[in-house]
Design an enzyme around this catalytic site. Structure first.
Site, PDB file in Angstrom:
ATOM      1  CD  GLU A  85      17.448  10.213  54.341  1.00  0.00           C
ATOM      2  OE1 GLU A  85      18.462   9.772  53.791  1.00  0.00           O
ATOM      3  OE2 GLU A  85      17.285  10.211  55.586  1.00  0.00           O
ATOM      4  CD  GLU A 127      19.999  14.130  57.183  1.00  0.00           C
ATOM      5  OE1 GLU A 127      18.952  13.466  57.192  1.00  0.00           O
ATOM      6  OE2 GLU A 127      20.214  15.042  56.340  1.00  0.00           O
TER       7      GLU A 127
END
Length: 694
Positions: free
Chosen positions: A105, A125
């Site tokens: 990210e 995640e």
């Protein structure tokens, strides 16, 4: 500071330096933001490169900050990414080895990206019951396309940088020096002097986005019915597709905050941390010297011995395989070869790899051929006299410093160690069948086991890809000691009114991979029978239902005899309810004057699971297990406890120890109530509103 700032030819180089994988802890995040500000305020700096030191670009969030205030302290990762996007000077992310989770990210927030071949790229995640929380669901589809991004996010599986080279994720794949390539790209970007591109401004293009998203949703419904995170991942991606980046980003944040509160995410995070905590032993600090394991010996070429041998062969370690008779040795070798040939036929191995593994085996009938082994594991019949014979011979033939391990599942390791003149070299390595598949390894620490021996085996477990959990010495260690109480309750419920299929169905609906009676049929009912016979001699006051003995006396040992608690058809594994067994159970109750009653599924589940919890609490009291999460890891990786419930001890925490103790005391008043005595730990935690896993 976990960030280094230097200038190279007019380019500011911000180096993440937070070993081992440059986790994005608060000090790292702060260092990045300060570095971006410093570079933008320096007229001699034209561009910025962010790179990772050591083994990775960044593995994402710093796990040491999980569940602490620092995890959400400003600057958060979202704030860091905003600083990158807002930079007036171009920012290049230089990626090597690993860019996962928040690390990816972060890179997506840069204006440009350059990567080394072989870098692992992922948003994992979902494996913690979460979704990317800093724009991953919105930015990744804009650079790699909707289909690839959705698959990556929903699975959490890493993809090599080469496979992403033709997408819009990377501006360049650097074959040579990564930093030099990044500096060159940064200088070129600075020369353009224009506004620099942001991933958020790209559009998500797909010929039939709505249809593909529905297709993905249907697939997730079947594969992840117990986990909400994959569904939320799709929802967040869909939001960005339909309503744009900003609304998608806001929705992603809502989903993250919602998921982090779910019991499923809590269970997955517990398992994540529990696996890492299992390797930390209080009195065996990091840096404890370890012994070199270059060759392994295995005594016994049966099902377990062959599986253990394959575990080491798969890790590239040569194995000397010992049997007492040529026929048994030939049979064991044939089984191993058959396994590898089957894998090759399925494309899981090449023929060359299969042959290379077979070439690592040295078969023998002579104990003396184990003389050069650094580790010798016995996998012989579970009888103390047999173990004694093996260990006395190993003591004579093994070289000084060799580790002698027993695969015993219940026997006293201290007694076994006493059969040698080197008890400090003896340890338990309890593999679970099939040993080459099952992830759990119970490492049994004897009274005299050396710390270096323990450290060596724990390190070796990582090499052979096992989750190693340390147990002290007791009958059955952690897993089998607890499962015995679980089986006792299942048998008591049979004589009280339930039948095998109902009990199995109820606990499988709760989430167990297999109920107690299907499990017993698979393992062999004669194994439990042998243990009970030993119990009758050693603990005559301990009460068991005699139903299982009656079954075994009828020769119904399970799948291997075609008849156990269930009936089996030749060549098939399907468990078919047996009218004969059901009649035998009812007759057993009637003969003993036991009034059968209806037992509901809720009671079945509660009695089975709380039997595990209560015995687990006793194991903690006695110091057999060091921490509750160790017990949970044993049950998650070795006994099919549902992952989304986090293990028996976390499940007890979830429902509350007050409720656990109350239920145990109620069952103590019923038939077979002598089996229920709340452990002191349960009572203590119930009174103090405490938890096993604090």
């Amino acid at each position: 500071m976990a960030v280094d700032y230097t200038i190279r030819g007019g380019v500011a180089v911000i180096t993440l330096d937070n070993p081992p994988v440059n986790g994005l802890g608060h000090s790292t995040r702060l260092g990045i933001v300060e570095g971006i500000g410093r570079a933008n305020g320096d007229e001699n700096v034209r561009a910025i490169v962010i790179i990772g030191a050591g083994k990775a670009f960044s593995g994402g969030a710093d796990i040491t900050e999980f569940n602490t205030p620092k995890a959400t302290q400003e600057p958060t990762l979202t704030t860091v990414i905003k600083a990158l996007e807002a930079s007036a000077k171009p920012v290049v992310a230089a990626i090597h080895a690993v860019a996962m989770g928040g690390g990816l990210e972060l890179a997506l927030g840069a204006h440009y990206r350059v990567a080394s071949p072989g870098a692992q790229i992922a948003l994992p995640e979902v494996k913690l019951g979460l979704l990317p929380g800093a724009g991953g669901t919105q930015r990744l589809p804009r650079v790699v396309g909707l289909e690839m991004a959705l698959n990556m996010i929903v699975s959490g599986t890493p993809v090599l940088s080469e496979k992403l080279a033709q997408t819009g994720l990377f501006d360049e794949l650097a074959e040579g020096d990564l930093l030099e390539a990044a500096l060159s790209l940064a200088s070129q970007a600075a020369d353009k002097g224009s506004e620099h591109p942001k991933v958020r401004d790209r559009k998500i293009e797909h010929p039939n986005a709505e249809g593909f998203i529905q297709f993905a949703r249907n697939g997730v419904a079947a594969a992840a019915k117990h986990f909400p995170a994959p569904h939320k991942c799709i929802d967040a991606i869909e939001k960005g597709v339909k309503e744009g980046f900003e609304r998608g980003l806001a929705f992603e944040c809502e989903c993250f905050l919602s998921l982090v509160q779910t019991s499923e995410s809590r269970a997955l995070r517990h398992a994540f941390f529990g696996e890492r905590a299992a390797g930390k032993i209080a009195d065996v600090p990091p840096g404890t010297p370890v012994r070199t394991i270059a060759r392994v010996g295995v005594v016994g070429a049966g099902t377990m011995g062959g599986g253990i041998a394959m575990t080491f062969l798969n890790a590239g370690l040569p194995v000397t395989l010992l049997e007492t008779k040529q026929e048994a040795l030939d049979r064991g070798l044939a089984t191993i070869r058959g396994h590898y040939e089957a894998q090759a036929a399925k494309g899981k191995l090449t023929r060359e790899q299969a042959e290379a593994r077979m070439a690592l085996i040295t078969p023998t009938l002579v104990y003396g051929d184990l003389a050069d082994a650094d580790l010798i594991i016995e996998a012989v019949f579970e009888d103390l006299s047999v173990k004694e014979s093996v260990f006395r011979q190993l003591d004579q033939c093994a070289k000084p410093g060799a580790i002698l391990a027993s695969n015993t599942s219940t026997l006293d390791l201290n007694r076994i160690a006493s059969f040698t003149q080197r008890p400090g070299d003896v340890i338990g390595m309890h593999f679970f069948s099939p040993a080459n598949v099952m992830k759990l390894l119970e490492v049994v620490r004897g009274e005299k086991t050396g710390k270096d021996v323990l450290a060596t085996v724990m390190q070796l477990a990582k090499k052979i890809r096992k989750t190693a959990v340390v147990s002290g010495v007791c009958d059955g260690f952690i897993g089998n000691r607890m499962i015995e109480q679980y089986i006792r309750q299942a048998l008591f419920m049979l004589e009280e009114g339930a039948l095998p299929a109902q009990i199995d169905r109820a606990i499988e609906k709760f989430g167990f991979a297999m109920g107690p009676f299907r499990m017993s049929d698979l393992a062999g009912n004669d194994i439990g029978w042998a243990i009970r016979k030993r119990r009758y001699r050693e603990q005559p006051a301990l009460h068991y239902s005699g139903i299982a003995d009656t079954l075994c006396e009828a020769g119904r040992f399970g799948q291997k005899t075609g008849a156990g608690w269930y009936d089996y058809q030749a060549g098939k594994r399907e468990a078919l309810p047996s009218q004969a067994v059901d009649a035998m159970i009812v007759a057993y109750s009637n003969e003993r004057g036991i009034a059968r009653r209806r037992i509901g599924d809720e009671e079945i589940v509660e009695r089975l699971v709380l039997a595990l919890v209560n015995e687990g609490a006793k194991i903690l009291e006695e110091g057999i297990a060091a921490k509750a999460s160790d017990i949970d890891m044993v049950y998650l990786t070795g006994y099919g406890f549902p992952l989304w419930r986090g293990g028996p001890m976390l499940y007890a925490d979830t429902i509350g120890l007050y409720n656990v103790e109350r239920a145990i005391r109620q069952y103590a008043k019923q038939a077979n109530g002598e089996a229920w005595q709340p452990s002191a730990r349960v009572t203590e935690l119930a009174t103090s509103n405490g938890r096993f896993n604090d």
